[in-house]
Design a protein around this motif. Sequence first.
Motif, PDB file in Angstrom:
ATOM      1  N   ALA A   1      -3.959   6.639   3.505  1.00 57.20           N
ATOM      2  CA  ALA A   1      -3.451   5.267   3.396  1.00 57.20           C
ATOM      3  C   ALA A   1      -2.935   4.788   4.741  1.00 57.20           C
ATOM      4  O   ALA A   1      -2.542   5.585   5.608  1.00 57.20           O
ATOM      5  CB  ALA A   1      -2.341   5.188   2.344  1.00 57.20           C
ATOM      6  N   LEU A   2      -2.939   3.472   4.894  1.00 54.78           N
ATOM      7  CA  LEU A   2      -2.417   2.806   6.081  1.00 54.78           C
ATOM      8  C   LEU A   2      -1.271   1.901   5.651  1.00 54.78           C
ATOM      9  O   LEU A   2      -1.453   1.037   4.794  1.00 54.78           O
ATOM     10  CB  LEU A   2      -3.525   1.983   6.756  1.00 54.78           C
ATOM     11  N   VAL A   3      -0.093   2.100   6.234  1.00 53.42           N
ATOM     12  CA  VAL A   3       1.106   1.354   5.860  1.00 53.42           C
ATOM     13  C   VAL A   3       1.447   0.361   6.956  1.00 53.42           C
ATOM     14  O   VAL A   3       1.705   0.759   8.107  1.00 53.42           O
ATOM     15  CB  VAL A   3       2.296   2.307   5.613  1.00 53.42           C
ATOM     16  N   ASP A   4       1.444  -0.912   6.608  1.00 53.31           N
ATOM     17  CA  ASP A   4       1.853  -1.985   7.530  1.00 53.31           C
ATOM     18  C   ASP A   4       1.103  -1.938   8.856  1.00 53.31           C
ATOM     19  O   ASP A   4       1.611  -2.408   9.895  1.00 53.31           O
ATOM     20  CB  ASP A   4       3.364  -1.917   7.794  1.00 53.31           C
ATOM     21  N   ASP A   5      -0.081  -1.367   8.858  1.00 53.37           N
ATOM     22  CA  ASP A   5      -0.929  -1.254  10.054  1.00 53.37           C
ATOM     23  C   ASP A   5      -0.338  -0.392  11.157  1.00 53.37           C
ATOM     24  O   ASP A   5      -0.930  -0.298  12.241  1.00 53.37           O
ATOM     25  CB  ASP A   5      -1.263  -2.634  10.630  1.00 53.37           C
ATOM     26  N   VAL A   6       0.801   0.271  10.933  1.00 52.82           N
ATOM     27  CA  VAL A   6       1.435   1.048  12.002  1.00 52.82           C
ATOM     28  C   VAL A   6       1.640   2.516  11.637  1.00 52.82           C
ATOM     29  O   VAL A   6       1.900   3.338  12.520  1.00 52.82           O
ATOM     30  CB  VAL A   6       2.801   0.448  12.423  1.00 52.82           C
ATOM     31  N   LEU A   7       1.522   2.854  10.349  1.00 55.03           N
ATOM     32  CA  LEU A   7       1.809   4.209   9.913  1.00 55.03           C
ATOM     33  C   LEU A   7       0.685   4.685   9.002  1.00 55.03           C
ATOM     34  O   LEU A   7       0.311   3.982   8.060  1.00 55.03           O
ATOM     35  CB  LEU A   7       3.159   4.255   9.191  1.00 55.03           C
TER      36      LEU A   7
ATOM     37  N   VAL B   1      -5.173  -3.002  -1.684  1.00 59.14           N
ATOM     38  CA  VAL B   1      -3.919  -3.242  -0.976  1.00 59.14           C
ATOM     39  C   VAL B   1      -2.795  -3.284  -2.001  1.00 59.14           C
ATOM     40  O   VAL B   1      -2.822  -4.095  -2.927  1.00 59.14           O
ATOM     41  CB  VAL B   1      -3.963  -4.551  -0.169  1.00 59.14           C
ATOM     42  N   VAL B   2      -1.824  -2.409  -1.836  1.00 63.96           N
ATOM     43  CA  VAL B   2      -0.682  -2.332  -2.744  1.00 63.96           C
ATOM     44  C   VAL B   2       0.544  -2.843  -1.996  1.00 63.96           C
ATOM     45  O   VAL B   2       0.881  -2.344  -0.926  1.00 63.96           O
ATOM     46  CB  VAL B   2      -0.432  -0.886  -3.214  1.00 63.96           C
ATOM     47  N   HIS B   3       1.190  -3.838  -2.552  1.00 66.56           N
ATOM     48  CA  HIS B   3       2.410  -4.373  -1.957  1.00 66.56           C
ATOM     49  C   HIS B   3       3.599  -3.707  -2.628  1.00 66.56           C
ATOM     50  O   HIS B   3       3.820  -3.866  -3.829  1.00 66.56           O
ATOM     51  CB  HIS B   3       2.457  -5.891  -2.083  1.00 66.56           C
ATOM     52  N   VAL B   4       4.352  -2.975  -1.852  1.00 60.48           N
ATOM     53  CA  VAL B   4       5.456  -2.169  -2.353  1.00 60.48           C
ATOM     54  C   VAL B   4       6.754  -2.919  -2.104  1.00 60.48           C
ATOM     55  O   VAL B   4       7.151  -3.140  -0.960  1.00 60.48           O
ATOM     56  CB  VAL B   4       5.496  -0.796  -1.658  1.00 60.48           C
ATOM     57  N   GLY B   5       7.433  -3.338  -3.166  1.00 59.53           N
ATOM     58  CA  GLY B   5       8.680  -4.066  -2.989  1.00 59.53           C
ATOM     59  C   GLY B   5       8.988  -4.949  -4.167  1.00 59.53           C
ATOM     60  O   GLY B   5       8.383  -4.838  -5.232  1.00 59.53           O
TER      61      GLY B   5
ATOM     62  N   MET C   1       6.594  -3.146   1.941  1.00 59.03           N
ATOM     63  CA  MET C   1       5.536  -2.458   2.669  1.00 59.03           C
ATOM     64  C   MET C   1       4.178  -2.819   2.082  1.00 59.03           C
ATOM     65  O   MET C   1       4.030  -2.957   0.884  1.00 59.03           O
ATOM     66  CB  MET C   1       5.728  -0.940   2.583  1.00 59.03           C
ATOM     67  N   GLU C   2       3.208  -2.927   2.965  1.00 60.48           N
ATOM     68  CA  GLU C   2       1.829  -3.113   2.550  1.00 60.48           C
ATOM     69  C   GLU C   2       1.096  -1.789   2.721  1.00 60.48           C
ATOM     70  O   GLU C   2       1.065  -1.227   3.810  1.00 60.48           O
ATOM     71  CB  GLU C   2       1.143  -4.187   3.388  1.00 60.48           C
ATOM     72  N   VAL C   3       0.509  -1.297   1.659  1.00 64.12           N
ATOM     73  CA  VAL C   3      -0.209  -0.025   1.700  1.00 64.12           C
ATOM     74  C   VAL C   3      -1.686  -0.291   1.415  1.00 64.12           C
ATOM     75  O   VAL C   3      -2.041  -0.739   0.325  1.00 64.12           O
ATOM     76  CB  VAL C   3       0.358   0.972   0.668  1.00 64.12           C
TER      77      VAL C   3
ATOM     78  N   HIS D   1      14.484   5.675  -7.473  1.00 64.16           N
ATOM     79  CA  HIS D   1      14.063   4.328  -7.867  1.00 64.16           C
ATOM     80  C   HIS D   1      12.887   3.838  -7.007  1.00 64.16           C
ATOM     81  O   HIS D   1      12.946   2.788  -6.372  1.00 64.16           O
ATOM     82  CB  HIS D   1      15.226   3.337  -7.769  1.00 64.16           C
ATOM     83  N   TYR D   2      11.823   4.607  -6.999  1.00 67.25           N
ATOM     84  CA  TYR D   2      10.673   4.251  -6.172  1.00 67.25           C
ATOM     85  C   TYR D   2      10.035   2.949  -6.643  1.00 67.25           C
ATOM     86  O   TYR D   2       9.918   2.687  -7.842  1.00 67.25           O
ATOM     87  CB  TYR D   2       9.615   5.358  -6.226  1.00 67.25           C
ATOM     88  N   ASP D   3       9.607   2.153  -5.679  1.00 63.93           N
ATOM     89  CA  ASP D   3       8.815   0.966  -5.999  1.00 63.93           C
ATOM     90  C   ASP D   3       7.369   1.349  -6.297  1.00 63.93           C
ATOM     91  O   ASP D   3       6.702   0.689  -7.098  1.00 63.93           O
ATOM     92  CB  ASP D   3       8.847  -0.024  -4.831  1.00 63.93           C
ATOM     93  N   ALA D   4       6.888   2.400  -5.632  1.00 64.55           N
ATOM     94  CA  ALA D   4       5.521   2.858  -5.869  1.00 64.55           C
ATOM     95  C   ALA D   4       5.464   4.364  -5.679  1.00 64.55           C
ATOM     96  O   ALA D   4       6.139   4.918  -4.802  1.00 64.55           O
ATOM     97  CB  ALA D   4       4.537   2.167  -4.925  1.00 64.55           C
ATOM     98  N   VAL D   5       4.658   5.006  -6.503  1.00 61.19           N
ATOM     99  CA  VAL D   5       4.409   6.443  -6.396  1.00 61.19           C
ATOM    100  C   VAL D   5       2.904   6.652  -6.350  1.00 61.19           C
ATOM    101  O   VAL D   5       2.185   6.186  -7.241  1.00 61.19           O
ATOM    102  CB  VAL D   5       5.015   7.220  -7.581  1.00 61.19           C
ATOM    103  N   PHE D   6       2.432   7.306  -5.305  1.00 61.92           N
ATOM    104  CA  PHE D   6       1.031   7.660  -5.170  1.00 61.92           C
ATOM    105  C   PHE D   6       0.930   9.158  -5.446  1.00 61.92           C
ATOM    106  O   PHE D   6       1.327   9.984  -4.617  1.00 61.92           O
ATOM    107  CB  PHE D   6       0.524   7.307  -3.773  1.00 61.92           C
TER     108      PHE D   6
END
Length: 447
Positions: A39-45, A263-267, A1-3, A186-191
Amino acid sequence: MEVLLLGTGAADGWPSPFCSCASCSDAARRGEIRGQTAALVDDVLMLDCGPEAPRAAVRYGRSLAHVRHILLTHAHTDHLGPQALLFRSWIEGCGELEVIGPADALDVCRPWAGPDDPVRFVPVAAGDRIAVGEYDVRVLPARHKVFRDGDAVLYDVTGPTGSRLLWACDTGPWPTDRFETVRDAHYDAVFLEETFGDRSELSEGHLGLPEFASMLDGFRGVGAVGESTDVVAVHLGHHNPVIDELGERLGACGARAGRDGEVVHVGDGPRLTGHRTLVLGGVRSGKSRHAEELCSTFEAVTYVATGGVREGDAEWAQRVALHRARRPDSWATVETVDVAEVLKSATTPLLVDCLGTWLTARLDLHGVWDGGDVAAVDADIEELLEAWKACPAPVVAVSNEVGSGVVPATASGRLFRDLLGRLNARVAEASETVTLVVAGIPVPLRG
């Protein structure tokens, strides 16, 4: 995901427009202006949509035309600007929109959507699990309320490729038993929100620095946060210490401060874990390749070649061609020695390669080899450092590590070694992440 972090500030942002305290003055001087957290996730969420979020998206070069889902955490006005629904209705062709959140937050939204608008309201409560387009979303409890207990939630979001993030804003400290809800996540990112710094007593519905650290301890204790989790502090306010001190204190608990427009790349795979990253290494150590891998998750990157253009140098031209051949076609290349200007005006992620070549060019420019004034180079270094700190886009810089070899035989060699060593130290001090590459192996020094 792109955040894309549309904002990372508290309700009144940081610096507060009405405050001249040391914290606000420091942020203003640096040009680190934080708007309301969203935040905007992948331009759709969208994760929250306060009144500042739509304009922030435009500021960072994004359109909200493709947003199909909004996850609202609660109805406080910095997280919910329902007028966006009206503004959206004025534009034809935006398609259907799903607004998801606690019932009370949706009730605030309903008057702003017309009877024929393609908007669907989906009430949720802590404990729910729903499919949101291609995303799997678990609704978690927040220790925060607007009108009544339970009217604020957090979101555990798993993306289409299995990457997973936690959006934990706003909340006060969790009771011990609540961490079981995220065991082995096992989160890849925590905000995670961090509003009040050392003024934790101001609200039990938010976190100060001690509570932020305790929350992370709780997450780590149940396997929700691990060594590879990118922990990003958001909802930052002016009760926090000045930015450098905040960075040190967050770093001590394995976290960092988010920045507006980041921009945070989650993965999986190599990724940036900070807004500013320094990659050090010796000759042919693999430092440039590692820096390119860090930037590979970005679609568009500006590669800043600090050597400039060298007319008639065939060996240099071949070296540049090899570097370009391994970079994606979507990357742009700028050949310049005016790195400070590029840093200050960046609109896409930057890869600066390298600081050693830049320093050589400044020494040449000021005639230092022929007895010129070194003070002019020192001024250039200060300008570069200020631009590095203020760069609005994620940036990676590559530099040579020249302090581990033999003492140079010439005075000019010793001068270059000393200046570059000091430059590297200053840039490292102002970076969230520093990596030393040895024999192709990246060794993390910070972040």
